[in-house]
Write a protein that holds these residues in place. Structure first.
Motif, PDB file in Angstrom:
ATOM      1  N   PHE A  71     -25.039 -22.045 -39.509  1.00  0.00           N
ATOM      2  CA  PHE A  71     -25.390 -21.871 -38.105  1.00  0.00           C
ATOM      3  C   PHE A  71     -26.883 -22.130 -37.948  1.00  0.00           C
ATOM      4  CE2 PHE A  71     -21.645 -19.181 -38.775  1.00  0.00           C
ATOM      5  CZ  PHE A  71     -20.808 -19.679 -37.789  1.00  0.00           C
ATOM      6  N   LEU A  72     -27.217 -23.169 -37.183  1.00  0.00           N
ATOM      7  CA  LEU A  72     -28.596 -23.607 -37.025  1.00  0.00           C
ATOM      8  C   LEU A  72     -28.975 -23.592 -35.552  1.00  0.00           C
ATOM      9  CD1 LEU A  72     -28.294 -26.736 -39.344  1.00  0.00           C
ATOM     10  CD2 LEU A  72     -29.096 -24.464 -40.001  1.00  0.00           C
ATOM     11  N   ASP A  73     -30.194 -23.183 -35.260  1.00  0.00           N
ATOM     12  CA  ASP A  73     -30.675 -23.189 -33.877  1.00  0.00           C
ATOM     13  C   ASP A  73     -31.217 -24.559 -33.512  1.00  0.00           C
ATOM     14  OD1 ASP A  73     -30.179 -20.430 -33.303  1.00  0.00           O
ATOM     15  OD2 ASP A  73     -31.940 -19.915 -34.507  1.00  0.00           O
ATOM     16  N   ALA A  74     -30.905 -24.999 -32.300  1.00  0.00           N
ATOM     17  CA  ALA A  74     -31.484 -26.214 -31.727  1.00  0.00           C
ATOM     18  C   ALA A  74     -32.192 -25.792 -30.449  1.00  0.00           C
ATOM     19  CB  ALA A  74     -30.421 -27.264 -31.437  1.00  0.00           C
ATOM     20  N   GLY A  75     -33.421 -25.298 -30.600  1.00  0.00           N
ATOM     21  CA  GLY A  75     -34.101 -24.674 -29.477  1.00  0.00           C
ATOM     22  C   GLY A  75     -33.562 -23.271 -29.276  1.00  0.00           C
TER      23      GLY A  75
ATOM     24  N   VAL B 286     -23.244 -25.792 -35.317  1.00  0.00           N
ATOM     25  CA  VAL B 286     -22.341 -25.338 -36.367  1.00  0.00           C
ATOM     26  C   VAL B 286     -22.143 -26.528 -37.305  1.00  0.00           C
ATOM     27  CG1 VAL B 286     -20.129 -24.263 -36.897  1.00  0.00           C
ATOM     28  CG2 VAL B 286     -21.207 -23.852 -34.672  1.00  0.00           C
ATOM     29  N   GLU B 287     -22.770 -26.472 -38.478  1.00  0.00           N
ATOM     30  CA  GLU B 287     -22.785 -27.607 -39.397  1.00  0.00           C
ATOM     31  C   GLU B 287     -21.784 -27.385 -40.532  1.00  0.00           C
ATOM     32  OE1 GLU B 287     -25.870 -28.351 -42.577  1.00  0.00           O
ATOM     33  OE2 GLU B 287     -26.551 -29.773 -41.037  1.00  0.00           O
ATOM     34  N   PHE B 288     -20.837 -28.314 -40.670  1.00  0.00           N
ATOM     35  CA  PHE B 288     -19.784 -28.185 -41.670  1.00  0.00           C
ATOM     36  C   PHE B 288     -20.096 -28.917 -42.980  1.00  0.00           C
ATOM     37  CE2 PHE B 288     -17.640 -27.246 -37.709  1.00  0.00           C
ATOM     38  CZ  PHE B 288     -16.842 -26.161 -38.040  1.00  0.00           C
ATOM     39  N   GLY B 289     -21.081 -29.794 -42.984  1.00  0.00           N
ATOM     40  CA  GLY B 289     -21.425 -30.546 -44.180  1.00  0.00           C
ATOM     41  C   GLY B 289     -22.525 -31.523 -43.873  1.00  0.00           C
TER      42      GLY B 289
ATOM     43  N   LEU C  55     -14.394 -33.366 -42.742  1.00  0.00           N
ATOM     44  CA  LEU C  55     -15.414 -32.601 -42.032  1.00  0.00           C
ATOM     45  C   LEU C  55     -15.313 -32.833 -40.532  1.00  0.00           C
ATOM     46  CD1 LEU C  55     -18.625 -33.015 -44.249  1.00  0.00           C
ATOM     47  CD2 LEU C  55     -17.074 -31.064 -44.126  1.00  0.00           C
ATOM     48  N   ASN C  56     -15.101 -34.079 -40.150  1.00  0.00           N
ATOM     49  CA  ASN C  56     -14.989 -34.401 -38.734  1.00  0.00           C
ATOM     50  C   ASN C  56     -13.773 -33.722 -38.102  1.00  0.00           C
ATOM     51  OD1 ASN C  56     -14.182 -37.005 -36.548  1.00  0.00           O
ATOM     52  ND2 ASN C  56     -16.177 -36.005 -36.455  1.00  0.00           N
ATOM     53  N   ASP C  57     -12.679 -33.602 -38.862  1.00  0.00           N
ATOM     54  CA  ASP C  57     -11.509 -32.873 -38.361  1.00  0.00           C
ATOM     55  C   ASP C  57     -11.854 -31.414 -38.085  1.00  0.00           C
ATOM     56  OD1 ASP C  57      -9.649 -34.920 -38.258  1.00  0.00           O
ATOM     57  OD2 ASP C  57      -8.919 -34.587 -40.294  1.00  0.00           O
ATOM     58  N   ARG C  58     -12.658 -30.802 -38.943  1.00  0.00           N
ATOM     59  CA  ARG C  58     -13.051 -29.414 -38.727  1.00  0.00           C
ATOM     60  C   ARG C  58     -13.918 -29.275 -37.478  1.00  0.00           C
ATOM     61  NH1 ARG C  58     -15.549 -27.075 -44.158  1.00  0.00           N
ATOM     62  NH2 ARG C  58     -15.419 -25.114 -42.966  1.00  0.00           N
ATOM     63  N   VAL C  59     -14.802 -30.249 -37.272  1.00  0.00           N
ATOM     64  CA  VAL C  59     -15.634 -30.258 -36.063  1.00  0.00           C
ATOM     65  C   VAL C  59     -14.762 -30.338 -34.810  1.00  0.00           C
ATOM     66  CG1 VAL C  59     -17.327 -31.594 -34.748  1.00  0.00           C
ATOM     67  CG2 VAL C  59     -17.632 -31.282 -37.216  1.00  0.00           C
ATOM     68  N   LEU C  60     -13.823 -31.288 -34.812  1.00  0.00           N
ATOM     69  CA  LEU C  60     -12.982 -31.505 -33.638  1.00  0.00           C
ATOM     70  C   LEU C  60     -12.033 -30.338 -33.409  1.00  0.00           C
ATOM     71  CD1 LEU C  60     -12.197 -35.303 -34.091  1.00  0.00           C
ATOM     72  CD2 LEU C  60     -13.975 -34.235 -32.693  1.00  0.00           C
ATOM     73  N   ASP C  61     -11.603 -29.699 -34.493  1.00  0.00           N
ATOM     74  CA  ASP C  61     -10.743 -28.529 -34.372  1.00  0.00           C
ATOM     75  C   ASP C  61     -11.479 -27.395 -33.682  1.00  0.00           C
ATOM     76  OD1 ASP C  61      -8.390 -26.832 -35.092  1.00  0.00           O
ATOM     77  OD2 ASP C  61      -9.908 -25.813 -36.293  1.00  0.00           O
TER      78      ASP C  61
ATOM     79  N   ARG D 231     -20.429 -34.383 -38.288  1.00  0.00           N
ATOM     80  CA  ARG D 231     -20.271 -33.264 -39.213  1.00  0.00           C
ATOM     81  C   ARG D 231     -20.668 -31.916 -38.637  1.00  0.00           C
ATOM     82  NH1 ARG D 231     -25.430 -32.389 -41.304  1.00  0.00           N
ATOM     83  NH2 ARG D 231     -26.960 -33.974 -40.701  1.00  0.00           N
ATOM     84  N   SER D 232     -20.937 -31.868 -37.356  1.00  0.00           N
ATOM     85  CA  SER D 232     -21.364 -30.611 -36.737  1.00  0.00           C
ATOM     86  C   SER D 232     -20.955 -30.571 -35.272  1.00  0.00           C
ATOM     87  CB  SER D 232     -22.885 -30.435 -36.862  1.00  0.00           C
ATOM     88  OG  SER D 232     -23.558 -31.432 -36.115  1.00  0.00           O
ATOM     89  N   LEU D 233     -20.951 -29.351 -34.738  1.00  0.00           N
ATOM     90  CA  LEU D 233     -20.679 -29.146 -33.316  1.00  0.00           C
ATOM     91  C   LEU D 233     -21.879 -28.428 -32.720  1.00  0.00           C
ATOM     92  CD1 LEU D 233     -18.468 -29.397 -31.055  1.00  0.00           C
ATOM     93  CD2 LEU D 233     -17.936 -27.001 -31.546  1.00  0.00           C
ATOM     94  N   THR D 234     -22.482 -29.029 -31.707  1.00  0.00           N
ATOM     95  CA  THR D 234     -23.585 -28.386 -30.995  1.00  0.00           C
ATOM     96  C   THR D 234     -23.036 -27.677 -29.771  1.00  0.00           C
ATOM     97  OG1 THR D 234     -25.172 -30.053 -31.748  1.00  0.00           O
ATOM     98  CG2 THR D 234     -25.795 -28.738 -29.838  1.00  0.00           C
TER      99      THR D 234
END
Length: 239
Positions: A6-10, A16-19, A26-32, A53-56
């Motif tokens: 879990f990373l802050d962007a501002g 939420v970074e999966f890899g 990894l992309n499937d986990r993001v889309l899920d 590889r992440s969801l903002t």
């Protein structure tokens, strides 16, 4: 399976970074996770933006704080089996002819290939739509054959036309609006991946499969007229 970071962007966005690699799993986990949050959007969350590889997650910190948002995400991640999405396989017409594949010869030379061989290898590959980014409808594709992995230009070339099909940096992309680019333009598609007048402005979804079908200049022009009239000229198959 490693837990996400879990990373802050501002102060109003959580990543939420999966890899750290471009990978279908990894992309499937993001889309899920994106699908789960959209199905029951938490109060205070404004928008979710999936990437390779992440969801903002953009949120209002006056309505939901970081700790509470992470708790919501962790609960969603405990949901078990990946959400079933209506994935599709798209066939996109692409013209590689002179005047359309502006950089085909240059890219082929850099790769040690003949232009016809580059066209064949590019059109025979199977791609995955990982994300939209940079401009509305600009689709980033994985699945480019390793032997076509030319580096991007050091200096951007002049603006490409709409519908440009490009390679660079080991990836393939479909452009929408004319703009300068460091990618190499191999061809053009008459299809519009982004059309704001449509009920669904974005034609193709992240997670869909995509392949290119070579067409000649005459066929391209005919399809372009149909596309300009609002018809979808790409073919869609359910997966």
């Amino acid at each position: 399976m490693a837990p996400p970071r879990f990373l802050d962007a501002g102060e109003a966005a959580l990543v939420v970074e999966f890899g750290r690699i471009v990978d279908p799993g990894l992309n499937d986990r993001v889309l899920d996770l994106d699908a789960r949050l959209r199905a029951a959007m938490p109060a205070g969350v404004g928008e979710c933006v999936p990437t390779y590889r992440s969801l903002t997650i953009h949120y209002d910190p006056l309505r939901i704080d970081r700790v509470a948002l992470i708790a919501v995400v962790e609960e969603a991640l405990r949901g078990g089996q990946v959400c079933v999405r209506d994935a599709a396989l798209w066939t996109l017409p692409c013209c590689y002819a002179p005047g359309f594949g502006e950089d085909l010869g240059e890219a082929a030379g850099l790769l040690g290939l003949m232009p016809d061989d580059l066209e064949r290898r590019h059109s025979e590959a199977s791609y995955r739509v990982y994300m939209y980014g940079f401009a509305p409808g600009f689709a980033y594709l994985g699945g480019l054959p390793e032997e076509l992995g030319v580096a991007r230009r050091d200096t951007p070339r002049p603006p490409h036309p709409p519908g440009a099909i490009m390679i660079g940096g080991g990836l393939c992309a479909v452009g929408t609006f004319p703009m300068p680019t460091g990618w190499y333009v191999l061809g053009r598609t008459p299809e519009r991946l982004y059309a704001p007048e449509r009920p669904e402005p974005f034609l193709i979804r992240a997670g869909d499969g995509l392949r290119f079908e070579a067409v000649d200049a005459e066929t391209f022009r005919a399809l372009e007229r149909r596309s300009a009239g609002g018809e979808i000229v790409a073919r869609r198959e359910a997966v």
